[in-house]
Write a protein that holds these residues in place. Structure first.
Motif, PDB file in Angstrom:
ATOM      1  N   PHE A 127       0.852  -1.191   0.000  1.00 24.39           N
ATOM      2  CA  PHE A 127       0.000   0.000   0.000  1.00 24.39           C
ATOM      3  C   PHE A 127       0.886   1.238   0.000  1.00 24.39           C
ATOM      4  O   PHE A 127       1.931   1.281   0.663  1.00 24.39           O
ATOM      5  CB  PHE A 127      -0.920   0.033   1.229  1.00 24.39           C
ATOM      6  N   LEU A 128       0.438   2.243  -0.740  1.00 26.03           N
ATOM      7  CA  LEU A 128       1.128   3.526  -0.741  1.00 26.03           C
ATOM      8  C   LEU A 128       0.708   4.324   0.483  1.00 26.03           C
ATOM      9  O   LEU A 128      -0.476   4.564   0.697  1.00 26.03           O
ATOM     10  CB  LEU A 128       0.795   4.303  -2.020  1.00 26.03           C
ATOM     11  N   ILE A 129       1.653   4.727   1.281  1.00 20.85           N
ATOM     12  CA  ILE A 129       1.362   5.454   2.518  1.00 20.85           C
ATOM     13  C   ILE A 129       1.581   6.941   2.256  1.00 20.85           C
ATOM     14  O   ILE A 129       2.665   7.364   1.861  1.00 20.85           O
ATOM     15  CB  ILE A 129       2.257   4.971   3.670  1.00 20.85           C
ATOM     16  N   ARG A 130       0.523   7.716   2.456  1.00 20.04           N
ATOM     17  CA  ARG A 130       0.604   9.168   2.294  1.00 20.04           C
ATOM     18  C   ARG A 130       0.784   9.807   3.658  1.00 20.04           C
ATOM     19  O   ARG A 130      -0.042   9.654   4.552  1.00 20.04           O
ATOM     20  CB  ARG A 130      -0.677   9.700   1.641  1.00 20.04           C
ATOM     21  N   ARG A 131       1.867  10.498   3.817  1.00 14.93           N
ATOM     22  CA  ARG A 131       2.159  11.140   5.092  1.00 14.93           C
ATOM     23  C   ARG A 131       1.506  12.519   5.121  1.00 14.93           C
ATOM     24  O   ARG A 131       1.671  13.313   4.201  1.00 14.93           O
ATOM     25  CB  ARG A 131       3.669  11.256   5.308  1.00 14.93           C
ATOM     26  N   SER A 132       0.796  12.787   6.202  1.00 18.06           N
ATOM     27  CA  SER A 132       0.121  14.066   6.363  1.00 18.06           C
ATOM     28  C   SER A 132       1.050  15.046   7.070  1.00 18.06           C
ATOM     29  O   SER A 132       1.821  14.675   7.961  1.00 18.06           O
ATOM     30  CB  SER A 132      -1.166  13.886   7.178  1.00 18.06           C
ATOM     31  N   SER A 133       0.965  16.316   6.654  1.00 14.33           N
ATOM     32  CA  SER A 133       1.770  17.342   7.296  1.00 14.33           C
ATOM     33  C   SER A 133       1.162  17.802   8.621  1.00 14.33           C
ATOM     34  O   SER A 133       1.833  18.449   9.420  1.00 14.33           O
ATOM     35  CB  SER A 133       1.913  18.547   6.350  1.00 14.33           C
ATOM     36  N   ARG A 134      -0.107  17.461   8.843  1.00 12.00           N
ATOM     37  CA  ARG A 134      -0.743  17.857  10.097  1.00 12.00           C
ATOM     38  C   ARG A 134      -0.278  16.959  11.233  1.00 12.00           C
ATOM     39  O   ARG A 134       0.031  15.793  11.038  1.00 12.00           O
ATOM     40  CB  ARG A 134      -2.262  17.773   9.956  1.00 12.00           C
ATOM     41  N   LYS A 135      -0.274  17.524  12.433  1.00 14.25           N
ATOM     42  CA  LYS A 135       0.159  16.798  13.619  1.00 14.25           C
ATOM     43  C   LYS A 135      -1.036  16.547  14.519  1.00 14.25           C
ATOM     44  O   LYS A 135      -1.925  17.401  14.652  1.00 14.25           O
ATOM     45  CB  LYS A 135       1.216  17.596  14.376  1.00 14.25           C
ATOM     46  N   CYS A 136      -1.051  15.380  15.141  1.00 15.20           N
ATOM     47  CA  CYS A 136      -2.140  15.051  16.055  1.00 15.20           C
ATOM     48  C   CYS A 136      -1.911  15.747  17.393  1.00 15.20           C
ATOM     49  O   CYS A 136      -0.841  16.302  17.672  1.00 15.20           O
ATOM     50  CB  CYS A 136      -2.253  13.536  16.240  1.00 15.20           C
ATOM     51  N   LYS A 137      -2.933  15.702  18.244  1.00 11.65           N
ATOM     52  CA  LYS A 137      -2.881  16.413  19.513  1.00 11.65           C
ATOM     53  C   LYS A 137      -1.774  15.890  20.409  1.00 11.65           C
ATOM     54  O   LYS A 137      -1.085  16.667  21.095  1.00 11.65           O
ATOM     55  CB  LYS A 137      -4.243  16.272  20.209  1.00 11.65           C
TER      56      LYS A 137
END
Length: 295
Positions: A127-137
């Motif tokens: 699977f292609l994993i797309r990394r998000s630039s947003r950070k979790c809490k």
């Protein structure tokens, strides 16, 4: 007799009148016109169908019978051929179905063997994993705690200055802007237990010239105290109290299983604004000794 007619005589019936003139009794008839037959044109004669002879009719019937018999025979032959073809097609179809099932089973087995994860394979291989630039809490809180730990261990006190407020005594003023949630200063002092804090508090109460800068708090279900009464040069101990106009709030943090007490901005703080926080002491004795705690 004269004047009477003889019925037996041949010829038309006649009679004589009184004058002796012979009159005929046969009625007079009007002459009828005889129509001549209509003449046919040569074109109609040429195209007029002539009746077939009896021999031709019989030959035509015999031909029809033989053709019908031949057609019936051909139809029976065709039906037998079709029946044989359908039987052969059914056999071929059943064989094709069996072969198709075997082929499907082989494909499934090959897919299982080829797609079976090996010991070194990971989800990234499939699977292609797309990394998000947003950070979790949780990541944001971890980063904030890391910055607070660095500020405490480095004894950071930037943007602060001591100012004398006359009757209220000394205080601390901001020399730079602080945003809500920013680290301001550590409330530094001696970390002691509850029993030691009670003993020191009694000692400080006996001498009116010495103030009491003991702060009580809980951390991990355990009571702690920080005694900042002694002059140490740290600015956190000099920040004054305000119940209604506080711009700072206390925060507890653990570093290597050791609790630390610090002050952070609970709103935006401007330059030359005095730093204030609520001491939280509501006891009757404290209010009697220090009425300004209610302000």
């Amino acid at each position: 007799m004269a004047g009477e007619s003889n019925p037996k005589a041949d010829g038309p019936l006649t009679k004589t009148d009184e004058t002796g003139v012979i009159q005929s009794t046969t009625p007079l008839t009007t002459p009828t016109k005889i129509k001549s037959p209509a003449r046919e044109s040569p074109i109609t004669k040429f195209f007029r169908k002539r009746p077939k002879s009896s021999q031709g009719k019989e030959k035509h019937k015999d031909k029809q019978k033989t053709s019908s018999v031949d057609e019936k025979g051909d139809s029976l032959k065709d039906k037998s051929k079709e029946a044989g073809a359908t039987k052969s097609e059914d056999k071929v179809g059943s064989e094709d179905k069996v072969q198709g099932k075997k082929a499907k089973q082989k494909r499934k087995q090959t897919k299982r063997t080829t797609n079976a994860p090996t010991q070194t394979s990971t989800l990234k291989d499939y699977f292609l994993i797309r990394r998000s630039s947003r950070k979790c809490k949780s990541d944001i809180e971890a980063e904030k705690n890391k910055l607070l730990q660095e500020a405490i261990l480095s004894k950071k006190e930037d943007g602060l200055v001591i100012k004398d407020f006359g009757s209220k005594g000394r205080g601390v003023v901001a020399t730079k802007q602080f945003k809500k949630g920013d680290f301001v200063v550590e409330y530094a002092g001696d970390l002691i237990d509850l029993q030691t804090a009670k003993e020191r508090e009694e000692k400080y109460a006996a001498d009116s010239s010495v103030g009491c800068y003991i702060y009580y708090f809980c951390f991990n279900d355990k009571r702690y105290c920080i005694d900042a009464t002694a002059e140490s040069g740290r600015l956190g101990r000099l920040i004054n109290h305000s119940k209604t106009d506080a711009n700072c709030v206390t925060k507890k943090i653990g570093i290597n299983n050791t609790p630390y007490l610090l002050l952070v901005a609970n709103r935006d703080i401007d330059v030359d604004e005095e730093l204030l926080y609520d001491y939280g002491d509501r006891s009757k004795s404290s209010l009697a000794a220090h009425p300004w705690l209610s302000l």
